[in-house]
Design a protein around this motif. Sequence first.
Motif, PDB file in Angstrom:
ATOM      1  N   ALA A   1       0.866  -1.558   0.151  1.00 46.76           N
ATOM      2  CA  ALA A   1      -0.386  -0.239   0.341  1.00 46.76           C
ATOM      3  C   ALA A   1       0.827   1.457   0.356  1.00 46.76           C
ATOM      4  N   LEU A   2       1.997   0.648   0.042  1.00 43.53           N
ATOM      5  CA  LEU A   2       3.301   2.170  -0.064  1.00 43.53           C
ATOM      6  C   LEU A   2       3.148   2.701  -0.876  1.00 43.53           C
ATOM      7  N   ALA A   3       3.812   4.108  -1.382  1.00 49.31           N
ATOM      8  CA  ALA A   3       4.486   4.917  -2.357  1.00 49.31           C
ATOM      9  C   ALA A   3       5.125   4.146  -3.046  1.00 49.31           C
ATOM     10  N   PRO A   4       5.744   4.064  -3.985  1.00 57.49           N
ATOM     11  CA  PRO A   4       7.184   3.138  -4.623  1.00 57.49           C
ATOM     12  C   PRO A   4       8.344   4.379  -3.477  1.00 57.49           C
ATOM     13  N   GLU A   5       8.592   5.826  -3.453  1.00 60.22           N
ATOM     14  CA  GLU A   5       9.383   6.521  -3.222  1.00 60.22           C
ATOM     15  C   GLU A   5       9.868   5.785  -1.083  1.00 60.22           C
ATOM     16  N   GLU A   6       7.895   6.135  -0.885  1.00 58.83           N
ATOM     17  CA  GLU A   6       7.888   4.800   0.766  1.00 58.83           C
ATOM     18  C   GLU A   6       8.721   3.849   0.779  1.00 58.83           C
TER      19      GLU A   6
ATOM     20  N   TYR B   1       9.876  -4.523   0.545  1.00 55.00           N
ATOM     21  CA  TYR B   1      10.209  -3.671   0.367  1.00 55.00           C
ATOM     22  C   TYR B   1      10.667  -2.799  -0.955  1.00 55.00           C
ATOM     23  N   ALA B   2      12.037  -3.882  -1.092  1.00 59.64           N
ATOM     24  CA  ALA B   2      12.410  -3.983  -2.467  1.00 59.64           C
ATOM     25  C   ALA B   2      12.387  -4.232  -3.542  1.00 59.64           C
ATOM     26  N   GLY B   3      11.771  -5.671  -3.005  1.00 61.12           N
ATOM     27  CA  GLY B   3      11.138  -6.958  -4.210  1.00 61.12           C
ATOM     28  C   GLY B   3      12.949  -7.747  -4.879  1.00 61.12           C
TER      29      GLY B   3
ATOM     30  N   PRO C   1      18.994   7.855   4.966  1.00 56.96           N
ATOM     31  CA  PRO C   1      18.625   7.890   3.715  1.00 56.96           C
ATOM     32  C   PRO C   1      18.158   8.793   3.527  1.00 56.96           C
ATOM     33  N   ILE C   2      18.283   8.929   1.727  1.00 58.45           N
ATOM     34  CA  ILE C   2      17.327  10.389   0.892  1.00 58.45           C
ATOM     35  C   ILE C   2      15.825   9.895   1.226  1.00 58.45           C
ATOM     36  N   GLY C   3      14.869  10.354   1.363  1.00 56.37           N
ATOM     37  CA  GLY C   3      13.110  10.301   1.294  1.00 56.37           C
ATOM     38  C   GLY C   3      13.291  10.453   2.951  1.00 56.37           C
TER      39      GLY C   3
ATOM     40  N   VAL D   1       5.465   5.565   6.433  1.00 57.39           N
ATOM     41  CA  VAL D   1       7.122   5.439   6.304  1.00 57.39           C
ATOM     42  C   VAL D   1       7.388   4.961   7.815  1.00 57.39           C
ATOM     43  N   ARG D   2       6.858   6.082   9.047  1.00 58.15           N
ATOM     44  CA  ARG D   2       7.055   5.716  10.496  1.00 58.15           C
ATOM     45  C   ARG D   2       6.295   4.431  10.873  1.00 58.15           C
ATOM     46  N   GLY D   3       4.873   4.073  10.730  1.00 59.77           N
ATOM     47  CA  GLY D   3       4.652   3.421  10.848  1.00 59.77           C
ATOM     48  C   GLY D   3       4.510   1.466  10.181  1.00 59.77           C
ATOM     49  N   HIS D   4       5.636   1.916   9.983  1.00 58.05           N
ATOM     50  CA  HIS D   4       6.506   0.355   9.145  1.00 58.05           C
ATOM     51  C   HIS D   4       7.743   0.144   9.947  1.00 58.05           C
TER      52      HIS D   4
END
Length: 250
Positions: free
Chosen positions: A11-16, A79-81, A193-195, A201-204
């Motif tokens: 459910a996260l955005a790609p950048e997240e 997260y990265a697949g 890391p950048i982002g 993100v905090r929830g993960h």
Amino acid sequence: PIPWAASTAAALAPEERARLAETWTRRAAAEYLAVSTFSVLAIDLVAAAAPADVLSLCLRAGIDEVRHAELCLRMVEIYAGKRILPPAGMSSLPDDPKRPKLHQALANTMLVSCVSETYATTVLSATRDLTTDVCAQEVLTSIYSDEVMHARLGWSYLRYALDRGGDGAKAAAAAMVPIALRGVATVVERERPIGAVTDAVRGHGLMTPAEERQVFSACVREVLVPGFTALGIDCGTATDDYGATWAEAA
């Protein structure tokens, strides 16, 4: 068992997802490096004729770190697949052949266990409290439960070494306090890391750098310094060094 299938990473955005993948990659690398850290520490403890229970806990800690690294790598894959292995490396701990073996073991136990692992329990606990993803929460809980024991082995040996080594051991411990604190503070201060650290993100399982500084500052003031002081170890200016000014410098 970790509920891997319950992860909400999709459910996260790609950048997240990229931000979280890089964070867990760094965590995996740190956990793998810790395997050699406890191996080197075990050598110091053996040379100092440490009690068998302390040696057992130290060697067990190294095995725990292997499992922690594998848990982190599984999170990276979520997260990265893809599976991203950490770089090869080996820890080195301060070594002074001229000082007594007891002082050597005492100093490095303070660095690795009393300070690093005690801080790990505080930051993992705080991070877990803000984590809502059940998969990430269970991974953090699993690692946290081991880190508590890793910290305990250090405080146990510290008390043993002080009882055995007297004023000389106490002086060696006092000399190590600022070194150990600076070592962990450097990790807290490192570039991230950048982002953006969004709510998702905090929830993960990710804090902001500013929050981590606050946690470390509180750990120094409320846990580490009182603990060392109770054992008669002079902590110098540690409370001021990592007080409000440092904590708010992010």
